[in-house]
Structure formats: C-alpha cells, structure tokens
Design a protein around this motif. Structure first.
Motif, PDB file in Angstrom:
ATOM      1  N   LEU B 451       0.821  -1.200   0.000  1.00 54.81           N
ATOM      2  CA  LEU B 451       0.000   0.000   0.000  1.00 54.81           C
ATOM      3  C   LEU B 451       0.863   1.262   0.000  1.00 54.81           C
ATOM      4  CD1 LEU B 451      -3.026   0.346   0.036  1.00 54.81           C
ATOM      5  CD2 LEU B 451      -2.912   0.650   2.493  1.00 54.81           C
ATOM      6  N   HIS B 452       1.964   1.207   0.727  1.00 51.30           N
ATOM      7  CA  HIS B 452       2.771   2.400   0.912  1.00 51.30           C
ATOM      8  C   HIS B 452       3.628   2.731  -0.302  1.00 51.30           C
ATOM      9  CE1 HIS B 452       4.390   5.460   3.610  1.00 51.30           C
ATOM     10  NE2 HIS B 452       5.558   5.247   3.013  1.00 51.30           N
ATOM     11  N   TYR B 453       4.109   1.719  -0.996  1.00 53.84           N
ATOM     12  CA  TYR B 453       5.090   1.999  -2.040  1.00 53.84           C
ATOM     13  C   TYR B 453       4.567   1.845  -3.463  1.00 53.84           C
ATOM     14  CZ  TYR B 453       8.363   1.950   1.826  1.00 53.84           C
ATOM     15  OH  TYR B 453       9.014   2.224   3.000  1.00 53.84           O
ATOM     16  N   ILE B 469      -5.719  -1.471  -9.033  1.00 52.47           N
ATOM     17  CA  ILE B 469      -6.371  -0.545  -8.102  1.00 52.47           C
ATOM     18  C   ILE B 469      -5.368   0.536  -7.736  1.00 52.47           C
ATOM     19  CG2 ILE B 469      -7.515  -0.352  -5.866  1.00 52.47           C
ATOM     20  CD1 ILE B 469      -7.703  -3.511  -6.007  1.00 52.47           C
ATOM     21  N   PRO B 470      -5.708   1.801  -7.954  1.00 52.41           N
ATOM     22  CA  PRO B 470      -4.781   2.870  -7.534  1.00 52.41           C
ATOM     23  C   PRO B 470      -4.602   2.808  -6.017  1.00 52.41           C
ATOM     24  CG  PRO B 470      -6.461   3.735  -9.013  1.00 52.41           C
ATOM     25  CD  PRO B 470      -6.879   2.330  -8.660  1.00 52.41           C
ATOM     26  N   ALA B 471      -3.354   2.876  -5.562  1.00 49.05           N
ATOM     27  CA  ALA B 471      -3.069   2.675  -4.146  1.00 49.05           C
ATOM     28  C   ALA B 471      -3.700   3.761  -3.281  1.00 49.05           C
ATOM     29  CB  ALA B 471      -1.564   2.625  -3.914  1.00 49.05           C
ATOM     30  N   THR B 472      -3.896   4.935  -3.845  1.00 47.42           N
ATOM     31  CA  THR B 472      -4.453   6.017  -3.039  1.00 47.42           C
ATOM     32  C   THR B 472      -5.947   5.842  -2.814  1.00 47.42           C
ATOM     33  OG1 THR B 472      -4.562   7.228  -5.120  1.00 47.42           O
ATOM     34  CG2 THR B 472      -2.779   7.807  -3.606  1.00 47.42           C
ATOM     35  N   GLU B 473      -6.583   4.935  -3.587  1.00 51.10           N
ATOM     36  CA  GLU B 473      -8.033   4.788  -3.471  1.00 51.10           C
ATOM     37  C   GLU B 473      -8.442   3.556  -2.681  1.00 51.10           C
ATOM     38  OE1 GLU B 473      -9.635   4.835  -7.408  1.00 51.10           O
ATOM     39  OE2 GLU B 473      -8.525   6.666  -7.916  1.00 51.10           O
ATOM     40  N   THR B 474      -7.481   2.936  -1.997  1.00 42.96           N
ATOM     41  CA  THR B 474      -7.848   1.733  -1.249  1.00 42.96           C
ATOM     42  C   THR B 474      -7.163   1.729   0.111  1.00 42.96           C
ATOM     43  OG1 THR B 474      -7.934  -0.671  -1.351  1.00 42.96           O
ATOM     44  CG2 THR B 474      -5.960   0.369  -2.227  1.00 42.96           C
ATOM     45  N   ASP B 475      -7.501   0.765   0.926  1.00 50.84           N
ATOM     46  CA  ASP B 475      -6.846   0.663   2.222  1.00 50.84           C
ATOM     47  C   ASP B 475      -6.632  -0.807   2.574  1.00 50.84           C
ATOM     48  OD1 ASP B 475      -9.313  -0.317   2.949  1.00 50.84           O
ATOM     49  OD2 ASP B 475     -10.000   1.632   3.685  1.00 50.84           O
ATOM     50  N   ILE B 476      -5.972  -1.043   3.673  1.00 49.50           N
ATOM     51  CA  ILE B 476      -5.610  -2.411   4.055  1.00 49.50           C
ATOM     52  C   ILE B 476      -6.835  -3.301   4.162  1.00 49.50           C
ATOM     53  CG2 ILE B 476      -4.717  -3.793   5.970  1.00 49.50           C
ATOM     54  CD1 ILE B 476      -2.355  -2.334   5.837  1.00 49.50           C
ATOM     55  N   GLN B 481      -9.854  -7.942   2.227  1.00 50.37           N
ATOM     56  CA  GLN B 481     -11.067  -8.632   1.779  1.00 50.37           C
ATOM     57  C   GLN B 481     -10.885  -9.230   0.395  1.00 50.37           C
ATOM     58  OE1 GLN B 481     -14.624  -6.401   2.319  1.00 50.37           O
ATOM     59  NE2 GLN B 481     -14.446  -6.634   4.529  1.00 50.37           N
ATOM     60  N   LEU B 482     -10.251  -8.445  -0.480  1.00 41.00           N
ATOM     61  CA  LEU B 482     -10.017  -8.945  -1.841  1.00 41.00           C
ATOM     62  C   LEU B 482      -9.126 -10.196  -1.816  1.00 41.00           C
ATOM     63  CD1 LEU B 482      -9.470  -5.694  -3.896  1.00 41.00           C
ATOM     64  CD2 LEU B 482     -11.172  -7.459  -4.363  1.00 41.00           C
ATOM     65  N   ILE B 483      -8.081 -10.127  -0.983  1.00 38.33           N
ATOM     66  CA  ILE B 483      -7.162 -11.260  -0.896  1.00 38.33           C
ATOM     67  C   ILE B 483      -7.903 -12.500  -0.422  1.00 38.33           C
ATOM     68  CG2 ILE B 483      -5.244 -12.173   0.490  1.00 38.33           C
ATOM     69  CD1 ILE B 483      -4.025  -9.372   0.319  1.00 38.33           C
ATOM     70  N   GLY B 484      -8.863 -12.279   0.470  1.00 38.86           N
ATOM     71  CA  GLY B 484      -9.675 -13.390   0.961  1.00 38.86           C
ATOM     72  C   GLY B 484     -10.710 -13.847  -0.048  1.00 38.86           C
ATOM     73  N   GLY B 485     -10.810 -13.175  -1.180  1.00 34.48           N
ATOM     74  CA  GLY B 485     -11.690 -13.644  -2.237  1.00 34.48           C
ATOM     75  C   GLY B 485     -12.993 -12.887  -2.345  1.00 34.48           C
ATOM     76  N   ARG B 486     -13.231 -11.935  -1.420  1.00 32.88           N
ATOM     77  CA  ARG B 486     -14.475 -11.188  -1.513  1.00 32.88           C
ATOM     78  C   ARG B 486     -14.340 -10.095  -2.571  1.00 32.88           C
ATOM     79  NH1 ARG B 486     -15.849 -10.050   4.571  1.00 32.88           N
ATOM     80  NH2 ARG B 486     -14.606 -11.889   5.017  1.00 32.88           N
ATOM     81  N   GLY B 487     -15.344  -9.990  -3.439  1.00 33.22           N
ATOM     82  CA  GLY B 487     -15.286  -8.953  -4.458  1.00 33.22           C
ATOM     83  C   GLY B 487     -14.868  -9.471  -5.811  1.00 33.22           C
ATOM     84  N   PHE B 488     -14.473 -10.730  -5.881  1.00 35.17           N
ATOM     85  CA  PHE B 488     -14.189 -11.321  -7.178  1.00 35.17           C
ATOM     86  C   PHE B 488     -15.471 -11.899  -7.750  1.00 35.17           C
ATOM     87  CE2 PHE B 488      -9.843 -11.175  -5.729  1.00 35.17           C
ATOM     88  CZ  PHE B 488      -9.143 -10.933  -6.905  1.00 35.17           C
ATOM     89  N   ASN B 489     -15.825 -11.530  -8.981  1.00 36.69           N
ATOM     90  CA  ASN B 489     -17.022 -12.061  -9.595  1.00 36.69           C
ATOM     91  C   ASN B 489     -16.724 -13.426 -10.193  1.00 36.69           C
ATOM     92  OD1 ASN B 489     -18.638  -9.879  -9.003  1.00 36.69           O
ATOM     93  ND2 ASN B 489     -17.793  -8.745 -10.758  1.00 36.69           N
ATOM     94  N   THR B 490     -16.889 -14.433  -9.357  1.00 37.48           N
ATOM     95  CA  THR B 490     -16.457 -15.746  -9.819  1.00 37.48           C
ATOM     96  C   THR B 490     -17.464 -16.803  -9.451  1.00 37.48           C
ATOM     97  OG1 THR B 490     -15.395 -16.195  -7.737  1.00 37.48           O
ATOM     98  CG2 THR B 490     -14.059 -15.156  -9.425  1.00 37.48           C
ATOM     99  N   PRO B 491     -17.432 -17.918 -10.157  1.00 37.94           N
ATOM    100  CA  PRO B 491     -18.289 -19.041  -9.783  1.00 37.94           C
ATOM    101  C   PRO B 491     -17.961 -19.538  -8.377  1.00 37.94           C
ATOM    102  CG  PRO B 491     -17.123 -19.496 -11.862  1.00 37.94           C
ATOM    103  CD  PRO B 491     -16.660 -18.183 -11.366  1.00 37.94           C
ATOM    104  N   GLU B 492     -16.677 -19.507  -8.012  1.00 37.66           N
ATOM    105  CA  GLU B 492     -16.293 -20.003  -6.689  1.00 37.66           C
ATOM    106  C   GLU B 492     -17.012 -19.233  -5.594  1.00 37.66           C
ATOM    107  OE1 GLU B 492     -12.136 -20.874  -8.509  1.00 37.66           O
ATOM    108  OE2 GLU B 492     -13.912 -19.757  -9.100  1.00 37.66           O
TER     109      GLU B 492
END
Lengths: 351, 496
Positions: B451-453, B469-476, B481-492
C-alpha cells in the motif's frame, strides 16, 4: 598462528598420516618401509634417465589433470576422462594411419594427428555433456559408461580393423615409422614437444580459471546454476564448454601417449592417468597452482615403484597405495582443520 | 513449565550474539520476543531448544538447572522449537515426518501415530492429510504439522521463530487461535517476531532484544512507540508516500495466461509505465510469482503477449528480456540470487558488463568498494557472500542490479529485513524510478508495504487477478477482503 603456517602444518600432518599408513601396509607384508621408500626415491630421481622417465609419465597426467580442473570448476565430475584419453589415442592413431603413406611432411602429419587427438577427446566429452545437459544423465554415470565403451572400442580396433599383419595381439597395432614419432632427447624417451604441450596446457588452464570472465562464470555455474542463470550467464553453454575443453586436454594426453610414448595404439593407452588425475585434483583441492608439482610427485611415485618387484619382491601397486592414502589423509586433515579453525576462532573471541 | 534463562552468553567469532541475557518466562502465557534482524532472538531460542550450546549461562526449568546437548535432549525436557524455515523432510509423507524423532522402540506405531495426528489436527482445526507428501504442503501447513508433532512428543514449551513469515492470512488466524488454546492449556509459548502488531494482538508480555542484549520488557497495553524505540534505539517512520512521474509504457501484457502445475492465471491485461510501481498482493501461491516469472521470460506463457519497450518478447528466454533492460530479483537469496562460495567482488564482476576476456581486478575492486559504500553493506570485497548476514545479502543483491534498468521484477524485496533496512531499500528503489525511469513490479506478503510503495495494486485470489487498483483509493481492509476472495465475480464465490 598465521594461516600460511597452519596450512603447512596440516599438510605435513597429512603426509605423515599417509606415510604411516603405507608403512603399516609394508610392515604387514613383511618388508622394510625405509628400504621401500629409498628404492622408490632412487628409482624415480636417482639418475637422469629415471628423471626423464618421470617426466614422460608426468605429461599425460598433467594434461588429464588440467582438463579435470575445468570440469571441477563447473561443478562437474568428469569421470569420463579415461575414455576421453582413449579416444584421443584412437583419433591420433586414425589420422597417422590414414596419412602415414602420404607425401605430406611428417611434422605436418604429427600436428594433424595431435589436433585430431584433442578433437577426439573433446567429442567424447561432448557426448557425456549432451547426456548430462540435455538428457539429464548424471555425468558420473554417463562418463563411466563411456569409459567402458571407449576401452571396448580400442580392443575392437586392435583385434579387428587395425590388427597387425597376421594376427592381432595385446601388444597393440603395428608401430608407426620413426619419422612419425615425436622427436625425443637422444638417449631418453622424453619428448620436449610433449613436455611443452603439457606445460602450456596447465598454464592456459591456470590463467583461464584465475583471470578471465570465462573462468569466473564457469565457477558461478558450478556453485549455483540457478543464480548464474539469473545473473545472465548462459548455463547450458558453459557446462558444454567445460566438457569440451576438459575432453580436449584429455584427448591431448592420449595423443601424446601415441605419438611420443608408445608409437602405436595399445589396449591400455590411457594407463590410468585419468583416474590418477581425479585423485590429484581432489588432493590439491582443485587449485590449478598446485597441479604441476603434485602431478610430478605422483608420476615420480609411479616410476619409482617400477623396480620394487625386482629388488624387494613387492608389487609395484605400492605407489597406488601411497597415492590413495595421501588423498584420503589430505581430505581427512581438511576436515580436522575446519573443526580446529572453528574452535580456535571461538577461543580467540572469548579473550 | 516456568523457564528461566540466566546470564546467557553466546559468541559467533567476534560477534557477541547473546550478551548476558536473563529472562523468566511464566507457564501458561505467550511470551513475545521482539527485535530487529540480527538482534540475537534466533540464537537465544536455538540455545533454549538445545540446537546451540551457550558459551556461558544457565537454563532452569521450574527452578532446577538443566543441561542439554541436542534438540532431542530439549524435547525430553519438554521444549520444542519451530524454526523459521521448516526443518522437515519434503520428499517424505506427512505421517512419516510426524513420526520422525519418535524416541522409543524398533517398530513404529504407525496406526497409533496416524490416530494421534488426526486427533491433534482436529483439536486445532488443521486439515493435515497423513498420506500427502510434505513437499506438496504450504509453509503454513508444514508449520501445523510441526506443531502437532512437537505436541505428540510431549512438548510443554513451544518456541515459534518468526512463524508468520510466508503463511497466508487465514493460516495466521488459525495459528494464533492455536497459540491461545495452547497457552490456556498451561503450555508455555515463546513467540519470536519483529512485527509489532503481532506482539500487540497476541502476547501476554514481551521482551525486546537489541544487538544481543535484553533492553527491556513490557506488558499490555503496549506503548508501541516505546517498543520501537527499544528495538531500534531511535524512532523510525516510513516517511511520506512518494511517486515518480510516469512516462511512456515499458511493459505491456496483452491477454496473458500463465500456467504452472498448481495454478493458472488468465486474461491479464496491463500497461506499466516508466517510473511506475505495481504491487502484487495475495496469499502466497495465488499466482503472483507465476506472473512475475512470466514477465521475465522465466516461464513461457500459454496465451497472450508480453511487450517490453515496444518489442514483442513473448516466448523468448530470460536472457533476451535482460538485454531489453529487465532484471529479476528472487526472494530465495542464497538459492537463486547469489552464488555461495564466491566473494562480493566476484559477484560484482559477474553482474557488471563484461569488458574483454580478461578481468581487470583493480577496476573491479574499485567498483566493489564503491558499491559497498553506497549500499552500506557490512562486508569486505573478499568476504564470501554466505558469510554476510541476511540483510547484507539483500543489499548485495540490490547492489548487483545494473544502472539504467527499464523494468525491475522483485519477489519480496524486503522479506526478512528490519524496518530500517526496508525503508532504505525502498528509498534506493524509488530513486531508480525517479532518476532512471525504471518501472517496478513486485510481490509481497506485507500489505502495508504494498500500500505504501505502489502506485497501483493487483490483487490475486487463487489464480484470478483483479483490475489494477490505484493505491491512493484503497486501504488495508479492502485489500484484505479482496485477498480473501471477496469482491471477485467468480463461480467459486457463488458457491458457499
């Protein structure tokens, strides 16, 4: 203690361990160790003709070792070195046979024949290299297999297509005419040309490994091929080059055996110099600077033990016992030294 | 069991790695051990686990002094350690690994062991397949295996050396839950780390080491600034976010698909511009490494195209990418990045442009000395690379990068570095972006670092790649959540 003195102390200790072990073998066999060593010394350095014999044995051993230092630098165990010497002998014999009745000058024929020997060794090594690099066959297995094939090939040639008029024999092919012998110093079997080839070869290898980009890159490939690749070194090409160069020097050893020593192809053309070269390489910890003196010493042991059966009823393989014991005791002392250094450093830091 | 370390000293050559450390660790609690790299944490724990012997000092269990000569001795006393790199046998099965170190008898109690493995795993919510090969496990799973193995051997004291390095967020959660449970059962837990937030959420008390000495202890609620000051001797901050101005495109990925035996990523479209930093976030093994390797020509893509500076390099080998100014920095320093047994000097010669056939030793020595100074490497030109500490190896790796690179691909550029070194590394990287217009493409498991760099961030989730994703428009939180899979439009995602 300064590192230099430390090294010397450990080296001396290793020599003593080896001598002690060999003496024990001698005593067990009922012989006097001192007498045996004395005869070995006399038999190798006792006269000019003995010394020249040592030099005759020195050259092929030096050449084989020079080649091996290159493959060792690349982290490869070129066990196929014996076969590469043999192929050098075969290629040299082949060219000599083809051209011996031609009108070319003998000097030119000899140059061609020696070059062919180098080529033969290089090709045989390249084969082991291709098996290793592209076929995934460990070079130790591939090389060992190719050694046996090379010996079988020699025997087939000597008893088949190249057999002496009449009947083939273990004494080898028909000797070449004297014009096609590398000129020797009158009254001895020593060829200054062969000596020259040997010395130039080890000098080249020393320089290659210590002062050039090629040598450094080879070392990098040998110690960590993955990192070497990421550093931009074409690893497969360097591995292949190591094989080819190593085989080239081994092939030269075979060529020298044919043109300067036996003047024909014999079944034991390699005379075990490949194996001995492997032992020397381990003994000198793969440092090219030590190759010349140590190979000379090993050659002297070989020549010095020749007369043991006659004077002391001992087998001449005693030189092998001493050589093997030396390699083992140096490796052993290397380990002891590591431990000692570790302890020593710790104690030093406690002060 | 209460553990007492009394006046422990340990030297490595001239380095005083542990300097008169005295520490009491009560049973039934989680003891944090905090310190920057090289502070002496691992050394102290290796002494406590019988792996190293102290040069002076005493270890007491429940008040009585003990003498240990090996890790096997330690486990007989009930002390077990999980090393930073799992010390297991990758070509063997999980069950075999589980039984290695079983002390008694000639015959292995296979069935009993299998049951114990399954029972213990179930207690902690681990899912370990006894018949799987260890090499197919993730680092986190190998850690779980080591925990249950040590418990089965009767460990009462468990030492964890930087256990959260290289494991996923979920595995970390499981690990922390297991640690709390173990402490509640009366076991003594020692948790070695250099991450403050882990101390904050996990530890009942913490001891801080600096340069081999115990410099302080603390209990919650923690004063983080005070802890940082104890660790480093002075306060450090990451500094302001800086971005280099962006230039023309350096790297273009067109509908790229990459496959490896475990994962497939597809349909990646991306344009990276001069001076831009792109961070790849995601759980370990979600495809970041595959994408990075493909961009260097180390893996051949199965579909799509890779363009560098307007040249189509799809399917070309790494050395062609290098010629176009691409460099790859692997995370495994001694395995892939550097050549053990060669000196710093020799590394510099290898990395530098070749001039002629013969090496100019003097010029190389001058260059090396200069780089050692610029990159602040603690070592001499003739030091072998493996004799340097991890942080200094990382600096050396960076010092090997040629100037004027177009694209720098990095796996975990600051893994294993303390905060100060990490900040320094990024300063030099950002300088490259600014002054040489180098684009950087890096993966990291440290979200704050990403996020920082980064200028833009790609999130990976089991082979799927988010839009940049522009780093200035997101946070940890969003990244997590994304890393955990939330927000991906997927069959899974559709299946519960």
């Amino acid at each position: 203690m300064k590192p230099r003195w430390e090294n010397l102390a450990f080296a001396t200790a290793a020599v003593f361990v080896a001598l002690a072990f060999t003496s024990l073998v001698l005593v067990t066999a009922g012989a006097s160790p001192f007498e045996a060593y004395w005869y070995m010394l006399k038999g190798s350095l006792g006269s000019w003709s003995k010394i020249s014999d040592v030099l005759v044995a020195w050259v092929p051993l030096l050449l084989a070792t020079a080649g091996l230092l290159i493959t060792f630098a690349a982290g490869l165990w070129n066990i196929g070195v014996e076969g590469q010497i043999v192929l050098g002998g075969i290629f040299t014999t082949w060219v000599l046979r083809l051209l011996q009745d031609s009108t070319l000058s003998p000097a030119f024929i000899l140059i061609l024949a020696i070059a062919a020997g180098a080529l033969g060794g290089a090709l045989w090594a390249a084969l082991a290299g291709v098996l290793k690099v592209f076929g995934g066959v460990n070079e130790i297995f591939g090389g060992l297999g190719l050694d046996f094939v090379a010996v079988a090939l020699t025997l087939w040639l000597i008893f088949g297509p190249w057999k002496r008029p009449g009947i083939g024999s273990m004494s080898g092919t028909e000797p070449f005419p004297k014009e096609l012998w590398l000129p020797t110093i009158p009254g001895s079997r020593l060829s200054l040309w062969a000596l020259f080839i040997g010395l130039v070869s080890i000098a080249i290898v020393y320089f290659l490994l210590s002062g050039t980009y090629f040598g450094l890159k080879l070392k990098a490939v040998g110690k960590n091929p993955r990192a070497a690749y990421l550093l931009g070194i074409p690893t497969t090409r360097y591995l292949m080059m190591a094989f080819v160069l190593s085989g080239l020097f081994a092939g030269l050893a075979g060529a020298v055996q044919v043109t300067a020593v036996y003047h024909r192809l014999i079944p034991a053309i390699s005379s075990g110099y490949g194996w001995l070269g492997l032992m020397v390489s381990m003994l000198i910890n793969f440092q090219p600077a030590w190759a010349a003196p140590v190979t000379f010493f090993f050659a002297a042991l070989n020549i010095g033990s020749i007369q043991l059966p006659i004077v002391l009823k001992l087998d001449s393989s005693l030189s092998g016992v001493l050589q093997g014991a030396l390699v083992l005791s140096f490796l052993l002392m290397g380990g002891v030294r590591q431990r000692w250094l570790k302890k020593h450093q710790q104690e030093a830091s406690d002060d | 069991m209460e553990i007492e370390l009394r006046h422990i000293h340990k030297y490595f050559g001239p380095v005083h790695a542990n300097d008169d450390i005295t520490l009491t660790i009560p049973s039934g609690s989680i003891q944090g051990l905090l310190g920057e790299n090289g502070a002496g944490k691992s050394t102290l724990m290796k002494i406590l686990s019988g792996y190293l012997r102290p040069d002076a000092g005493e270890i007491r269990i429940n008040g009585s002094p003990i003498e240990m000569h090996s890790p096997a001795d330690a486990i007989r006393f009930g002390i077990g350690m999980l090393h930073q790199d799992p010390m297991d046998f990758p070509p063997m099965r999980v069950l075999d690994n589980f039984m290695v170190g079983y002390p008694e008898g000639l015959l292995l109690p296979r069935e009993e062991a299998r049951q114990a493995l399954l029972d213990l795993s179930a207690q902690f919510g681990f899912s370990l397949d006894p018949d799987a090969y260890v090499e197919s496990l993730t680092v986190g799973e190998r850690q779980q295996l080591e925990i249950v193995r040590l418990l089965w051997l009767g460990a009462q004291v468990l030492i964890f050396d930087e256990p959260t390095t290289g494991i996923s967020a979920q595995q970390k959660e499981k690990l922390f839950a297991a640690l709390h449970r173990l402490a509640d059962e009366g076991k003594t837990i020692i948790f070695v780390t250099h991450k403050l937030e882990e101390v904050e959420i996990l530890c009942d008390q913490v001891a801080v080491l600096r340069a081999g000495k115990l410099v302080g202890e603390a209990k919650p609620p923690y004063d983080l600034d005070a802890l940082v000051e104890m660790m480093f001797g002075k306060v450090v901050t990451k500094g302001e976010r800086v971005s280099a101005p962006l230039g023309k495109p350096v790297l273009q990925l067109k509908n790229l698909a990459v496959e490896s035996h475990r994962i497939r990523i597809a349909g990646v479209n991306l344009e990276v511009r001069e001076g831009e930093v792109i961070g790849l976030a995601g759980m370990e093994g979600s495809g970041q490494r595959q994408l990075l390797r493909a961009c260097a020509g180390l893996i051949r893509p199965v579909e799509g195209e890779i363009w560098v500076d307007g040249h189509n390099l799809t399917g070309k080998p790494y050395h062609d990418f290098m010629r176009h100014g691409v460099a790859y920095v692997p995370a495994a320093r001694l395995e892939e990045g550097l050549v053990p047994n060669l000196t710093l000097l020799e590394h510099m010669i290898l990395a530098d442009e070749q001039r002629g056939l013969i090496i100019d030793r003097q010029a190389a020595l001058d260059l090396t000395k200069e780089r050692i100074k610029t990159f602040n490497i603690r070592g001499r030109p003739h030091s072998t690379i493996e004799s340097l500490s991890g942080g200094n190896q990382q600096r050396a790796l960076l010092a090997l990068l040629r100037p004027g690179l177009r694209l720098l691909l990095m796996e975990h550029p600051t893994r294993g570095l303390d905060m100060e070194s990490a900040i320094w590394v990024w300063q030099t990287l950002k300088r490259r972006c600014r002054e040489e217009k180098t684009a950087i493409f890096f993966m990291s498991s440290d979200l704050e670092e990403i996020l920082h760099y980064s200028d833009r961030i790609l999130v990976f989730f089991s082979g799927q790649v988010s839009e940049p994703i522009p780093a200035t428009e997101t946070d940890i939180e969003q990244l997590g959540q994304l890393i955990g899979g939330r927000g991906f439009n997927t069959p899974e995602e559709a299946t519960p």
